[in-house]
Design a protein around this motif. Structure first.
Motif, short mmCIF file in Angstrom:
data_model
loop_
_atom_site.label_atom_id
_atom_site.label_comp_id
_atom_site.label_asym_id
_atom_site.label_seq_id
_atom_site.Cartn_x
_atom_site.Cartn_y
_atom_site.Cartn_z
N PHE A 1 0.80 -1.24 0.18
CA PHE A 1 0.13 0.14 0.01
C PHE A 1 1.09 1.22 0.05
CE2 PHE A 1 -2.01 -3.65 2.36
CZ PHE A 1 -3.49 -3.59 1.62
N ILE A 2 0.61 2.25 -0.64
CA ILE A 2 1.33 3.24 -0.83
C ILE A 2 0.45 4.57 -0.59
CG2 ILE A 2 2.78 4.70 -2.03
CD1 ILE A 2 3.58 2.35 -3.76
N PRO A 3 0.00 5.05 0.47
CA PRO A 3 -1.02 6.06 0.48
C PRO A 3 0.01 7.46 0.49
CG PRO A 3 -0.06 4.95 2.82
CD PRO A 3 0.25 4.18 1.93
N TYR A 4 -0.78 8.29 0.09
CA TYR A 4 -0.06 9.52 -0.12
C TYR A 4 -0.94 10.73 0.32
CZ TYR A 4 -3.01 10.93 -4.04
OH TYR A 4 -4.14 11.35 -4.94
N ARG B 1 4.70 10.39 0.18
CA ARG B 1 4.21 9.01 -0.05
C ARG B 1 5.06 8.04 0.90
NH1 ARG B 1 2.23 8.20 -5.14
NH2 ARG B 1 3.04 6.35 -5.39
N TYR B 2 4.20 7.05 1.42
CA TYR B 2 4.55 6.06 2.39
C TYR B 2 4.45 4.61 1.75
CZ TYR B 2 6.10 4.04 6.74
OH TYR B 2 7.03 3.58 7.71
N PHE B 3 5.43 4.00 1.85
CA PHE B 3 5.27 2.60 1.42
C PHE B 3 5.19 1.57 2.43
CE2 PHE B 3 7.48 -1.53 0.19
CZ PHE B 3 6.69 -1.94 -0.75
N ILE B 4 4.15 0.83 2.36
CA ILE B 4 3.62 -0.06 3.59
C ILE B 4 3.79 -1.55 3.03
CG2 ILE B 4 2.00 -0.90 5.18
CD1 ILE B 4 1.10 2.12 5.20
#
Length: 784
Positions: free
Chosen positions: A222-225, A772-775
């Motif tokens: 998941f990459i929420p931004y 942007r954060y990579f999960i």
């Protein structure tokens, strides 16, 4: 030199990892020194193909694996460690640095590599590679670290299986090669010998064996931004906040689903606006990550022009005499998009992309009643593309492509289907390529068209050639989801070349080519294009690059598009063209590029001149600046300017284009950079004499047409950005953008006054922050 000893593919055995390995470039763990096999004896790929690496540059590589990833250690000896080039750059920019890379093909089919590079400064680069292209828009999540030592440098890499594609087999057998680049000598070495006599590179990898019984974890990311924008110009201010989510899901070991929800492309690179005097639209580069990353399957057959999705509205509003358009969006918003791509263990690649854009309206005001109305300028639209690409025999493929555009309501729909093949002999010495494509348009007047192409080539040795033929029907139209300018012609093309495969006393590389091209318009049998070309390309022993070309068009040709009217055409006189290019050694702190070209037409005082030149200076490994000027002058050019009742009006005109590009880079670390890009563009067209196009393609003087059709165009763009990759796949971006554009029919030939005019125009300023954060689903799952 006997190269037959290199012909057999090398095999490297990966060993299972026992203890922990820290990716720090130090290689201190006992795991590396117990029983890992060594890949060594690298062989030069260029410039002296086949030369064994010297002992003082000895290179050893080891591979370990576990259930999640493979681990790579490279020890790169160098007897002059102080001379190792190590310029810091942002990701995917090579710069002036030494590099180490691993090329991995999980299917060992010789068709596509996953390539992972790391520079001596620690910068990562990665790409999907075929024989035709290296797609650096693809980005994977992997770890690497480097260390400069007293005897050279070392690299440690951890590449998770999630970054690769391979079959679900008990025993993995991959294609693999390692590459080392020694930048100061412009030398590239590979572990498995790559014979430059053979055009195909991917089929010349070694083999990796030993990876057994792995059970890769779920590939779900998941990459929420979140993004915030503040925009201000002379009249308005605006604040915008956006949030969304990108999802990447591994459907199985080979296939991946990518989806974007509530897309945001506000920080993508600006488009280079131009004064477009051509009869065609301006083709724009794609800068939106979703449409650039991992789209190599969708680009097969050249039927996909992604800028159609969310591009300019296709409809023009109907406006009465007492009405005016008060608002008309220049682009259509994207609602969402999804793509699925991958390849089976039998070599069948499958790609599917679907995107939906929203219904878009123009606002039209009735000046008598002051009442506004809305009119659809782009309906709700669905775009999709399906690709099936079967690879076989390590070097050949047959592909099927289908693109479809469906617009809601009674608007135009389109479908294009194509078959593309690329067949190569077992020894990669000859190839046969071709395609057949069929387009079908559904609107008020339905029409179909087709295109076919065949090319035969010798692809190995010092002497190479290819011959091809093409036929495109009049109604072949792919412009709903693709882009094409010229149709309704058939052509013949031939090329022959000679190259050296090893350095001589004068050149590191040398290539001499001869080309001929003839295009004939289908309906009239007239020449649409015809030329003969001679090209010389060479790299000197000091690694300066030279290129020289001569193009002759001895016959009068005819342009079937400039008249902007079906069935009409205008002559193009015979002409002679020449160009020369120079690029100085990129290892120097101060480098210089120069490109000069000129065209002389067989018509009084009709010429074209272009110069593209500029310096780049590397102050140190962190800071560099570059400035380029691109200047074009067309004297007595002949082109369309207007319609006057039934007449088609042309003009003799002088045009000048002056483009300035300034770029700067300051890298604080291998994960943190500040970049500056500025572009000033000025172009004008000054009409001297008007003419009427006659029925046989020539022009007659016109003394009655008096309209002002001159054009003066100014454009300014500036981007100043800060980028920090603070965690794998996670990025903080801060951008200041400043731009303006103006166009008038009053030509101003003073550069200073044009620059003053654009900076006094309505300048738009945008400040934006994006996070942007990579999960990784597996990390989250383990925590809970």
């Amino acid at each position: 030199m006997n190269l037959s000893a290199f012909a057999q593919k090398k095999i490297l055995l990966a060993k299972p990892r026992g203890g922990n390995i820290t990716i720090d470039g130090k290689a201190e763990e006992e795991e590396w020194h117990k029983n890992a096999e060594i890949a060594s004896d690298f062989i030069m790929f260029s410039p002296d193909n086949g030369k064994v690496i010297s002992e003082d540059k000895k290179t050893d590589v080891k591979i370990l694996y576990d259930n999640d990833a493979i681990y790579i250690l490279a020890i790169l000896n160098d007897n002059e460690p102080s001379k190792i080039q190590k310029e810091l750059t942002q990701r995917d920019i090579f710069g002036v640095a030494d590099h180490f890379a691993v090329y991995i093909n999980g299917f060992d089919d010789g068709q596509q590599d996953y390539r992972f590079f790391v520079s001596a400064a620690g910068t990562q680069m990665d790409c999907l590679a075929t024989e035709e292209t290296e797609d650096f828009s693809w980005d994977a999540i992997w770890q690497s670290s480097v260390k400069i030592t007293a005897t050279g440098w070392t690299v440690e890499m951890r590449i998770p299986y999630a970054a690769l594609r391979f079959p679900k087999n008990k025993n993995q057998k991959w294609g693999i090669n390692f590459m080392r680049e020694i930048q100061r000598k412009n030398q590239k070495y590979t572990w498995n010998y790559v014979n430059a006599k053979i055009g195909a590179v991917l089929t010349q990898s070694g083999k990796l064996e030993g990876i057994e019984n792995i059970n890769p974890p779920t590939r779900l990311f998941f990459i929420p931004y979140a993004s915030a924008y503040y925009q201000k110009d002379s009249f308005n201010t605006d604040k915008t906040f956006k949030a969304g989510l990108d999802i990447k899901y591994g459907i199985n070991d080979a296939f991946t689903l990518d989806a974007i929800l509530v897309p945001d492309f506000g920080q993508t690179k600006f488009d280079n606006a131009i004064l477009n005097l051509e009869p065609f639209e301006q083709e724009l580069n794609e800068n939106r990550p979703f449409f650039t990353e991992g789209t190599n399957l969708f680009n097969i057959g050249n039927l996909f022009y992604s800028r159609r999705i969310g591009g300019i509205p296709t409809q023009t509003p109907n406006v009465a005499e007492n009405e005016e358009i008060t608002n008309s969006p220049s682009n259509v918003d994207l609602i969402n998009a999804v793509k699925i791509s991958g390849r089976t263990k039998k070599g069948l690649g499958i790609g599917f992309l679907n995107a939906i854009t929203e219904q878009t309206f123009a606002t039209i005001k009735n000046n008598d009643s002051n009442i506004d109305r809305k009119e659809v300028i782009e309906p709700l639209t669905n775009y999709n593309i399906l690709v099936l690409d079967q690879r076989f025999r390590q070097n050949s493929s047959v592909s099927f492509i289908n693109t479809n555009t469906t617009r809601n309501g009674g608007f135009r729909d389109a479908n294009v289907a194509g078959v593309v093949f690329d067949l190569n002999t077992k020894a990669n010495t000859y190839s046969l390529k071709g395609d057949f494509k069929y387009s079908s348009i559904n609107e008020a007047n339905n029409y179909d068209g087709f295109k076919t192409y065949l090319d035969f080539a010798k692809t190995s040795g010092k002497y190479r050639y290819n011959v091809s033929g093409k036929y495109i029907s009049e109604n072949y139209d792919v412009n709903d989801l693709g882009i094409i300018f010229y149709t309704n012609y058939h052509n013949f093309y031939a090329n022959g070349s000679y190259r050296i495969l090893n350095p001589t006393k004068v050149f590191n590389t040398f290539n001499f080519e001869q080309e001929i091209n003839i295009e004939i318009q289908n309906n009239t049998g007239k020449l649409q294009e015809s030329w003969y070309k001679t090209i010389l390309k060479a790299t000197t022993l000091k690694n300066h690059y030279l290129e020289f070309g001569i193009i002759t068009s001895p016959y009068e040709n005819f342009d079937f598009y400039e008249a902007r009217t079906s069935g009409r055409y205008v002559y193009i006189p015979s002409r002679f063209e020449s160009y020369i290019g120079l690029e100085t050694n990129k290892n120097n702190n101060l480098t210089f590029d120069l490109y000069l070209s000129g065209i002389k037409y067989n018509e009084k005082n009709r010429t074209t001149f272009n110069i593209n030149t500029g310096p780049k200076y590397r102050f140190n490994n962190k800071l560099s600046l570059a400035y380029y000027i691109d200047y074009t002058y067309k004297r007595n050019d002949l082109g369309w300017v207007a319609f006057d009742n039934a007449d088609i009006i042309f003009a003799k005109r002088n045009t000048e284009t002056f483009q300035n590009n300034f770029t700067g880079k300051y890298s604080l670390t291998d994960k943190m950079t500040i970049n500056l890009t500025a572009r000033y563009y000025w172009s004008y067209s000054s009409n001297k004499e008007f003419y009427t196009l006659n029925s046989i393609g020539y022009v007659d003087p016109n003394d009655t047409f008096k309209m002002n059709k001159d054009r003066n165009f100014n454009s300014w763009n500036l981007d100043l950005s800060y980028s920090w990759w603070f965690a794998p796949g996670s990025q903080l971006s801060i951008l200041y953008r400043n731009y303006a554009q103006e166009e008038t029919n009053k030509v101003e030939q003073s550069l200073n006054r044009n620059i003053g005019s654009i900076f006094n125009a309505n300048m738009t300023n945008i400040f934006s922050v994006s996070l942007r954060y990579f999960i990784d689903y597996n990390s989250v799952k383990n925590k809970f």
